[in-house]
Design an enzyme around this catalytic site. Sequence first.
Site, PDB file in Angstrom:
ATOM      1  CB  SER A   1      70.067 -35.748  37.530  1.00 14.32           C
ATOM      2  OG  SER A   1      70.592 -37.063  37.575  1.00 14.32           O
ATOM      3  CG  ASN A   2      72.213 -37.236  32.851  1.00 17.27           C
ATOM      4  OD1 ASN A   2      72.047 -38.320  33.034  1.00 17.27           O
ATOM      5  ND2 ASN A   2      73.507 -36.661  33.526  1.00 17.27           N
ATOM      6  NE  ARG A   3      65.195 -38.868  28.634  1.00 14.92           N
ATOM      7  CZ  ARG A   3      64.988 -38.987  27.157  1.00 14.92           C
ATOM      8  NH1 ARG A   3      65.197 -37.999  26.655  1.00 14.92           N
ATOM      9  NH2 ARG A   3      64.876 -40.281  26.717  1.00 14.92           N
TER      10      ARG A   3
ATOM     11  CB  ALA B   1      75.405 -39.512  31.721  1.00 15.33           C
TER      12      ALA B   1
END
Length: 216
Positions: free
Chosen positions: A21-23, A88
Amino acid sequence: MKFVITAGPTREPIDPVRFLSNRSSGQMGYAIAEAARDAGHEVVLISGPVSLVAPKNVRVELVTTSDEMFSAVERAVRDCDVFIMCAAVADYKPEATAHEKIKKQNATQSLALVPTRDILTTIAKAPRKFFVVGFAAETENVLENARRKLTSKNCDLMVANDVSGAIGMESAENEVVVLHTNGEKNRITRAPKKIIARELMKIILSACEKRLTKKT
Ligand code: C5P
């Protein structure tokens, strides 16, 4: 008008307990959904996993993976007027998801990744009447990369977002530049995401109106 807005990250499962995943916190997309609602519009918010409270009077659809987000978007945009792709989305996903938890080993491990489907490009390039806004989170050559994405992803507006510093991802503040297809740009200087969202809404609505008057 009917707005479809995406927010937050996606999660791409590796096995039953792990994911890529991402932030992204989802704050920007949620703030845009609230700004559209406050401007009197119908809003569908398609959200990846975030720890935010669902905005009132907004239809929220929760998704986890990029494939789920794609299906939700494809359904929701059919009768929409404005589509804002703020999420995102992971650019890659594991080639395969293990059914059982992968056991720890002492040797170096590698994970085969395949590109996810680009939701924005697919939706924006298909025949459409609705207005499309993309986001470009960049750490270098921000405007140049965002302008390239405006064209390659066939968007009507691209919001360039410098995420190299302390603001942008995982932050309640942001600073963006909105790029138009005619070369114009609007800078929205550093402010809380709720303020940025309100300014963005004004720019989006005015660009939409211009496009409508041009076509009639
Ligand atoms: O990751 P990238 O810089 O290409 O993202 C730019 C835009 O494309 C964003 O609006 C993002 O939501 C969208 N995107 C998408 N599907 C992907 C990757 C990105 O819709 N798989």
